[in-house]
Write a protein that holds these residues in place. Structure first.
Motif, PDB file in Angstrom:
ATOM      1  N   THR A 256       0.831  -1.197   0.000  1.00  0.00           N
ATOM      2  CA  THR A 256       0.000   0.000   0.000  1.00  0.00           C
ATOM      3  C   THR A 256       0.869   1.252   0.000  1.00  0.00           C
ATOM      4  N   GLY A 257       0.483   2.228  -0.822  1.00  0.00           N
ATOM      5  CA  GLY A 257       1.154   3.521  -0.834  1.00  0.00           C
ATOM      6  C   GLY A 257       2.071   3.763  -2.010  1.00  0.00           C
ATOM      7  N   VAL A 258       2.298   2.751  -2.843  1.00  0.00           N
ATOM      8  CA  VAL A 258       3.156   2.898  -4.025  1.00  0.00           C
ATOM      9  C   VAL A 258       2.484   2.183  -5.195  1.00  0.00           C
ATOM     10  N   ARG A 259       2.359   2.913  -6.303  1.00  0.00           N
ATOM     11  CA  ARG A 259       1.887   2.280  -7.543  1.00  0.00           C
ATOM     12  C   ARG A 259       2.798   2.744  -8.665  1.00  0.00           C
ATOM     13  N   VAL A 260       3.443   1.792  -9.332  1.00  0.00           N
ATOM     14  CA  VAL A 260       4.340   2.090 -10.444  1.00  0.00           C
ATOM     15  C   VAL A 260       3.538   1.942 -11.726  1.00  0.00           C
ATOM     16  N   GLY A 261       3.380   3.048 -12.449  1.00  0.00           N
ATOM     17  CA  GLY A 261       2.631   3.015 -13.694  1.00  0.00           C
ATOM     18  C   GLY A 261       3.418   2.367 -14.813  1.00  0.00           C
ATOM     19  N   GLU A 262       2.708   1.959 -15.837  1.00  0.00           N
ATOM     20  CA  GLU A 262       3.341   1.393 -17.024  1.00  0.00           C
ATOM     21  C   GLU A 262       3.234   2.409 -18.151  1.00  0.00           C
ATOM     22  N   GLY A 263       4.190   2.389 -19.058  1.00  0.00           N
ATOM     23  CA  GLY A 263       4.168   3.326 -20.176  1.00  0.00           C
ATOM     24  C   GLY A 263       4.360   4.748 -19.691  1.00  0.00           C
ATOM     25  N   ASP A 264       3.444   5.628 -20.077  1.00  0.00           N
ATOM     26  CA  ASP A 264       3.543   7.039 -19.704  1.00  0.00           C
ATOM     27  C   ASP A 264       2.833   7.365 -18.390  1.00  0.00           C
ATOM     28  N   GLU A 265       2.298   6.350 -17.707  1.00  0.00           N
ATOM     29  CA  GLU A 265       1.614   6.599 -16.438  1.00  0.00           C
ATOM     30  C   GLU A 265       2.633   7.021 -15.382  1.00  0.00           C
ATOM     31  N   PRO A 266       2.246   7.941 -14.512  1.00  0.00           N
ATOM     32  CA  PRO A 266       3.178   8.356 -13.447  1.00  0.00           C
ATOM     33  C   PRO A 266       3.285   7.317 -12.339  1.00  0.00           C
ATOM     34  N   VAL A 267       4.326   7.437 -11.570  1.00  0.00           N
ATOM     35  CA  VAL A 267       4.447   6.685 -10.319  1.00  0.00           C
ATOM     36  C   VAL A 267       3.557   7.421  -9.321  1.00  0.00           C
ATOM     37  N   GLU A 268       2.777   6.695  -8.549  1.00  0.00           N
ATOM     38  CA  GLU A 268       1.916   7.322  -7.542  1.00  0.00           C
ATOM     39  C   GLU A 268       2.386   6.916  -6.152  1.00  0.00           C
ATOM     40  N   LEU A 269       2.434   7.908  -5.273  1.00  0.00           N
ATOM     41  CA  LEU A 269       2.784   7.678  -3.873  1.00  0.00           C
ATOM     42  C   LEU A 269       1.674   8.224  -2.992  1.00  0.00           C
ATOM     43  N   GLY A 270       1.369   7.519  -1.930  1.00  0.00           N
ATOM     44  CA  GLY A 270       0.485   8.021  -0.892  1.00  0.00           C
ATOM     45  C   GLY A 270       1.265   8.001   0.411  1.00  0.00           C
ATOM     46  N   VAL A 271       1.312   9.140   1.088  1.00  0.00           N
ATOM     47  CA  VAL A 271       2.122   9.243   2.302  1.00  0.00           C
ATOM     48  C   VAL A 271       1.379   9.964   3.422  1.00  0.00           C
ATOM     49  N   VAL A 272       1.803   9.670   4.633  1.00  0.00           N
ATOM     50  CA  VAL A 272       1.438  10.446   5.815  1.00  0.00           C
ATOM     51  C   VAL A 272       2.722  11.141   6.234  1.00  0.00           C
ATOM     52  N   LEU A 273       2.670  12.468   6.322  1.00  0.00           N
ATOM     53  CA  LEU A 273       3.868  13.239   6.635  1.00  0.00           C
ATOM     54  C   LEU A 273       3.851  13.763   8.061  1.00  0.00           C
ATOM     55  N   LEU A 274       5.025  13.827   8.654  1.00  0.00           N
ATOM     56  CA  LEU A 274       5.189  14.483   9.949  1.00  0.00           C
ATOM     57  C   LEU A 274       5.230  15.991   9.716  1.00  0.00           C
TER      58      LEU A 274
ATOM     59  N   VAL B 153      -0.742  13.422  -0.229  1.00  0.00           N
ATOM     60  CA  VAL B 153      -0.519  13.502   1.212  1.00  0.00           C
ATOM     61  C   VAL B 153      -1.863  13.164   1.849  1.00  0.00           C
ATOM     62  N   GLY B 154      -1.986  11.920   2.299  1.00  0.00           N
ATOM     63  CA  GLY B 154      -3.254  11.425   2.811  1.00  0.00           C
ATOM     64  C   GLY B 154      -3.561  11.864   4.224  1.00  0.00           C
ATOM     65  N   ASP B 155      -2.530  12.260   4.965  1.00  0.00           N
ATOM     66  CA  ASP B 155      -2.725  12.684   6.347  1.00  0.00           C
ATOM     67  C   ASP B 155      -1.410  13.290   6.833  1.00  0.00           C
ATOM     68  N   VAL B 156      -1.486  13.948   7.956  1.00  0.00           N
ATOM     69  CA  VAL B 156      -0.300  14.491   8.614  1.00  0.00           C
ATOM     70  C   VAL B 156      -0.311  14.045  10.065  1.00  0.00           C
ATOM     71  N   ALA B 157       0.857  14.045  10.663  1.00  0.00           N
ATOM     72  CA  ALA B 157       0.991  13.634  12.058  1.00  0.00           C
ATOM     73  C   ALA B 157       2.009  14.547  12.738  1.00  0.00           C
ATOM     74  N   LEU B 158       1.861  14.684  14.018  1.00  0.00           N
ATOM     75  CA  LEU B 158       2.835  15.423  14.805  1.00  0.00           C
ATOM     76  C   LEU B 158       3.977  14.490  15.184  1.00  0.00           C
TER      77      LEU B 158
END
Length: 108
Positions: free
Chosen positions: A47-65, A94-99
């Motif tokens: 979960t949180g990483v999708r590598v596209g094929e061809g011209d599709e972008p790489v997608e990241l989902g993260v929770v940042l401090l 950026v799916g969420d943030v945390a302290l």
């Protein structure tokens, strides 16, 4: 731009996840609002990483401090991941943030 083949995508996704989660301002990976930012690996789902094929972008989902400005962290992550993928476009959610020091959902 070097486009990963379907066979290369799973190991690349794991390497991307390792680089992203090692960033000091990343609390964890995030699957997006519907959990669709993911790579399917043998017997599990990354979960949180999708590598596209061809011209599709790489997608990241993260929770940042909230220890650094969000745009700065996103820029760092985009640069690192794009470099790993031969200059491919990188979309970051950026799916969420945390302290800093706040327990995560699995720590509660």
């Amino acid at each position: 731009m070097t486009v990963p083949t379907a066979a290369e995508a799973p190991s690349l996704a794991e390497r991307i996840a390792a680089v992203v989660t090692s960033h000091p301002s990343v609390a964890r990976l995030h699957g997006g609002i519907f959990g669709d930012v993911a790579t399917y690996l043998p017997g599990r789902r990354l979960t949180g990483v999708r590598v596209g094929e061809g011209d599709e972008p790489v997608e990241l989902g993260v929770v940042l401090l909230l220890d650094r400005p969000i745009p700065e962290v996103v820029r760092d992550l985009r640069t690192a991941v794009s470099g790993m993928c031969g200059g491919a476009a990188v979309d970051i959610i950026v799916g969420d943030v945390a302290l800093p020091g706040e327990p995560g959902p699995t720590d509660r």
